[in-house]
Design an enzyme around this catalytic site. Structure first.
Site, PDB file in Angstrom:
ATOM      1  N   ALA A  38       0.830  -1.204   0.000  1.00  0.00           N
ATOM      2  CA  ALA A  38       0.000   0.000   0.000  1.00  0.00           C
ATOM      3  C   ALA A  38       0.868   1.259   0.000  1.00  0.00           C
ATOM      4  CB  ALA A  38      -0.937  -0.004   1.209  1.00  0.00           C
ATOM      5  N   THR A  66       4.006  -7.058   4.071  1.00  0.00           N
ATOM      6  CA  THR A  66       3.791  -7.556   2.708  1.00  0.00           C
ATOM      7  C   THR A  66       4.713  -8.724   2.382  1.00  0.00           C
ATOM      8  OG1 THR A  66       2.919  -5.483   1.831  1.00  0.00           O
ATOM      9  CG2 THR A  66       3.978  -6.957   0.258  1.00  0.00           C
ATOM     10  N   TRP A  68       5.759 -11.036   4.054  1.00  0.00           N
ATOM     11  CA  TRP A  68       5.416 -12.302   4.701  1.00  0.00           C
ATOM     12  C   TRP A  68       4.195 -12.970   4.074  1.00  0.00           C
ATOM     13  CZ3 TRP A  68       9.076 -14.128   7.733  1.00  0.00           C
ATOM     14  CH2 TRP A  68       9.955 -13.233   8.333  1.00  0.00           C
ATOM     15  N   GLY A  71       0.254 -16.684   0.441  1.00  0.00           N
ATOM     16  CA  GLY A  71      -0.744 -17.226  -0.479  1.00  0.00           C
ATOM     17  C   GLY A  71      -0.777 -16.551  -1.825  1.00  0.00           C
ATOM     18  N   GLU A 138      -8.211 -20.461  -2.417  1.00  0.00           N
ATOM     19  CA  GLU A 138      -8.050 -20.403  -0.972  1.00  0.00           C
ATOM     20  C   GLU A 138      -9.439 -20.378  -0.346  1.00  0.00           C
ATOM     21  OE1 GLU A 138      -5.446 -17.315   0.341  1.00  0.00           O
ATOM     22  OE2 GLU A 138      -3.748 -18.049  -0.815  1.00  0.00           O
ATOM     23  N   ASP A 237       0.957   1.004  15.488  1.00  0.00           N
ATOM     24  CA  ASP A 237       1.381   2.406  15.586  1.00  0.00           C
ATOM     25  C   ASP A 237       0.478   3.346  14.799  1.00  0.00           C
ATOM     26  OD1 ASP A 237       3.650   1.426  17.022  1.00  0.00           O
ATOM     27  OD2 ASP A 237       4.626   0.991  15.114  1.00  0.00           O
ATOM     28  N   HIS A 258      -5.622 -16.688  11.863  1.00  0.00           N
ATOM     29  CA  HIS A 258      -5.381 -17.632  10.769  1.00  0.00           C
ATOM     30  C   HIS A 258      -5.505 -19.048  11.318  1.00  0.00           C
ATOM     31  CE1 HIS A 258      -3.663 -19.641   7.325  1.00  0.00           C
ATOM     32  NE2 HIS A 258      -3.687 -18.491   6.666  1.00  0.00           N
ATOM     33  N   ARG A 307     -12.132 -18.211   6.717  1.00  0.00           N
ATOM     34  CA  ARG A 307     -11.170 -18.438   7.795  1.00  0.00           C
ATOM     35  C   ARG A 307     -11.799 -18.482   9.184  1.00  0.00           C
ATOM     36  NH1 ARG A 307      -6.045 -14.789   5.664  1.00  0.00           N
ATOM     37  NH2 ARG A 307      -5.357 -16.294   4.103  1.00  0.00           N
ATOM     38  N   HIS A 368      -3.775 -12.946  13.088  1.00  0.00           N
ATOM     39  CA  HIS A 368      -3.236 -12.799  11.733  1.00  0.00           C
ATOM     40  C   HIS A 368      -3.504 -11.444  11.099  1.00  0.00           C
ATOM     41  CE1 HIS A 368      -1.830 -14.022   7.819  1.00  0.00           C
ATOM     42  NE2 HIS A 368      -3.016 -13.879   7.261  1.00  0.00           N
ATOM     43  N   ARG A 403     -12.054 -10.953   6.804  1.00  0.00           N
ATOM     44  CA  ARG A 403     -11.410 -10.783   5.486  1.00  0.00           C
ATOM     45  C   ARG A 403     -11.407 -12.080   4.688  1.00  0.00           C
ATOM     46  NH1 ARG A 403      -5.972 -11.525   3.531  1.00  0.00           N
ATOM     47  NH2 ARG A 403      -5.357 -12.247   5.603  1.00  0.00           N
ATOM     48  N   LEU A 409      -3.703  -7.950  -0.058  1.00  0.00           N
ATOM     49  CA  LEU A 409      -2.755  -7.326  -0.980  1.00  0.00           C
ATOM     50  C   LEU A 409      -3.498  -6.529  -2.047  1.00  0.00           C
ATOM     51  CD1 LEU A 409      -0.147 -10.212  -1.494  1.00  0.00           C
ATOM     52  CD2 LEU A 409       0.164  -8.104  -0.180  1.00  0.00           C
TER      53      LEU A 409
END
Length: 608
Positions: A38, A66, A68, A71, A138, A237, A258, A307, A368, A403, A409
């Site tokens: 982003a 990002t 990490w 999928g 997924e 933060d 997750h 999920r 997650h 989500r 992403l």
């Protein structure tokens, strides 16, 4: 306060973190805080339009969340797939709280945004013969629409491409810098940020970046729990900064756990290895110690259910069997598929003494993703003029109560482009936009600052002398106490009793520090660890307050004492703001739609 030149001074809010006055300052048109998909997309688009951009990031440019992401990125790119089908899957996963306008924006603009990402340099896995992008499935998706790279290293590839593009563009970057607070001008507009650079050089210690537009892209807040897939820098933060600046946050109670995180033992803390949902998308099975596939019969998609459903299914089975984890069985993949499709996961498992080729993988849910965050409109504008948010720190309305896998992403990408368009369009037409100040309506708050409204080079950037008020910093060890409180009181399973206990314990953490400040005039020394602990505490308070208020089970918010979904009373959002005295104002919307920022507040509830 007014500067002698007639310009308003740039000052931090009354709730600002305790910190030294900035010892250095720099200027930009846009300051972007965060270096994931982003943040870097905003920076690249704004710079391409001629804006002076400074990117501030807490670690190195490529160390955010990002990289990490395993999928992939979801978009209707495959034959027979359509944005409408992607929209339907997203709405189902969001459990009645998605903003359909935001979801439609995501799924219709998503495919072209992915193509522009490819043009920037990202290389996705493709068929050797046809060159077509390979797609997988997924949880929650009825189509194969997940594009991936390096098998299970999609985030790392996207990060690589964007970081290279930023460096090639010569965009100003400040690495190893923790953002502290938002600066505002006299009219209440964002005027930059204060930050602390961890290192030595041209910029070190506390400083300021003054800019007419501030974009928060700081990622998540997973470190409020003991076990998470988030990196160590994900301490909320951005959400904490926005709260202290007076912005609204929403839906913070919806933290996605997750379902399949590598179980490393009951004492494991910090960032845990993720076992991507794509492993299940390729045919892995969830089983208990006896090899029983317990997700069958719980949902039509079994292991590929959304999920929240899979996480609940695993947790229930663990409770029934008195077990600390379940298993993910993909032995039937064979060594070749594991090595080609999931090399990162294979290496992580083997590093911990587990070989997925020959044995099932022990897994359990872990924190997650934050579906909520700083409330924005469709252009990423928050309720503070000139302050934008995108990516996991934002609440665009796309995710609702849960989500959909691999939408994160894409959301960061699509709404980053929209923010850049809004900022650069505002800069190009600042004179015409001046007459429309504050007239954002349902689309959100005001335009970017005009040149006259931005802080000038001779303006102050230090906080008000009285800004820290009575708010103490928390000692660094408070981080672990907060994580323990949240894991046991506001984790996968919640109840009125557990949440009330968590709220009381969080209040005691603050009260003890405040009492010492009153008694001895001392607080924890300003520094990265104490600022992070203080941010975690604020975000934890908001999450618990919202979770207590939402007396139902919906999406990834699971109340054991309120197991049913209650659309009549709770198909609505909770909005939270922080008062100058540190009290939380928690209120609900009238429906699942976000109201315009000018809508009068209702159902006010204050909680210290």
């Amino acid at each position: 306060m007014t500067h002698p030149t007639g310009r308003p001074e740039a000052v931090a809010p009354a709730t600002a973190l305790r910190a030294a006055a900035p010892g250095w300052a720099t200027e930009a048109d846009v300051v972007v805080v965060g270096s994931g998909v982003a943040g870097l997309t905003v920076a690249l688009r704004c710079a391409a339009a001629g804006a002076r951009v400074t990117v501030v990031t807490k670690a190195r440019l490529d160390d955010g969340s990002t990289r990490w992401a395993q999928g992939g990125i979801a978009a209707a790119l495959g034959e027979g797939d359509t944005p409408e089908q992607h929209l339907d899957d997203t709405l189902v996963a969001g459990a009645g709280l998605c903003d359909e306008r935001a979801v439609r924006t995501l799924v219709t603009e998503g495919p072209d945004a992915v193509r522009r990402l490819i043009a920037t340099g990202a290389r996705f896995d493709a068929d050797d013969d046809t060159g077509e992008i390979l797609l997988t499935r997924e949880g929650g998706h009825h189509r194969r629409r997940i594009a991936h790279a390096g098998g299970d290293a999609t985030g790392a590839e996207i990060s690589r491409a964007l970081v290279e593009a930023v460096r090639e563009a010569g965009i100003d970057t400040v690495e190893n810098a923790l953002v502290l607070d938002l600066l505002k001008n006299g009219s209440g507009r964002a005027a930059g940020v204060t930050l602390h650079v961890m290192g030595e050089g041209r910029r070190d210690g506390v400083g300021a970046v003054r800019a007419g537009a501030v974009v928060l892209a700081t990622g998540g807040m997973g470190q409020i729990f003991s076990a998470t897939t988030n990196p160590a820098v994900s301490t909320g933060d951005g959400v904490a900064l926005a709260l202290r600046a007076g912005a609204e946050v929403s839906d913070l109670e919806f933290v996605q756990f997750h379902p399949t995180v590598l179980w490393l033992g009951p004492e494991a803390e910090g960032q845990q290895p993720l076992v991507s949902e794509a492993v299940r998308g390729e045919g892995a099975h969830l089983v208990d110690a006896d090899g029983v596939r317990f997700m069958r019969g719980q949902h039509e998609l079994a292991e590929l259910a959304p999920r929240d459903i899979v996480a609940k299914g695993i947790t229930r089975r663990m409770q029934e069997r008195g077990a600390e984890h379940m298993y993910l069985d993909a032995r039937h993949f064979g060594a070749r598929m594991w090595e080609r499709r999931f090399p990162t996961i294979l290496a992580a498992c083997r590093a911990h003494g587990i070989d997925p080729v020959t044995e099932p993988i022990p897994v359990a849910p872990a924190a997650h993703y934050a579906s909520g965050g700083v409330r924005t409109d469709l252009h990423g504008r928050t309720t503070v003029p000139g302050l934008y948010a995108c990516g996991e720190v934002a609440c665009t309305g796309v995710h609702g109560a849960n989500r959909l896998a691999s939408n994160s992403l894409l959301e960061g990408l699509v709404f980053a482009e929209r923010i850049a368009e809004d900022i650069t369009a505002g800069a190009a037409g600042a004179a015409g936009a001046a007459g429309a100040a504050g007239a954002a309506g349902a689309e959100g708050p005001a335009r970017p600052a005009t040149a006259a409204e931005r802080p000038g080079p001779d303006e102050r950037t230090e906080p008000d002398e009285g800004a820290p008020g009575g708010a103490p910093l928390l000692a660094s060890e408070a981080r672990y106490e907060i994580q323990h409180i949240m894991t046991h009181g506001a984790g996968v399973l919640r109840s009125a009793e557990s949440l009330a206990r968590a709220a009381d314990r969080l209040e005691r953490v603050h009260d003890e520090a405040a009492a010492q400040l009153r008694r001895d005039g001392k607080t924890a020394e300003p520094g990265v660890e104490t600022w992070e602990a203080t941010n975690l505490h604020l975000v934890a308070r908001v999450l618990v307050a919202a979770a207590l208020r939402r007396e139902e089970t919906r999406g990834c918010h699971w109340r054991e004492d309120r197991p049913a979904r209650d659309d009549a009373a709770w198909r609505r959002h909770l909005l939270v703001t922080l008062g100058p005295d540190g009290a939380l104002d928690v209120r609900s919307t009238d429906s699942e739609a976000f109201p315009p920022p000018t809508t009068p507040r209702t159902e006010t509830e204050s909680r210290p």
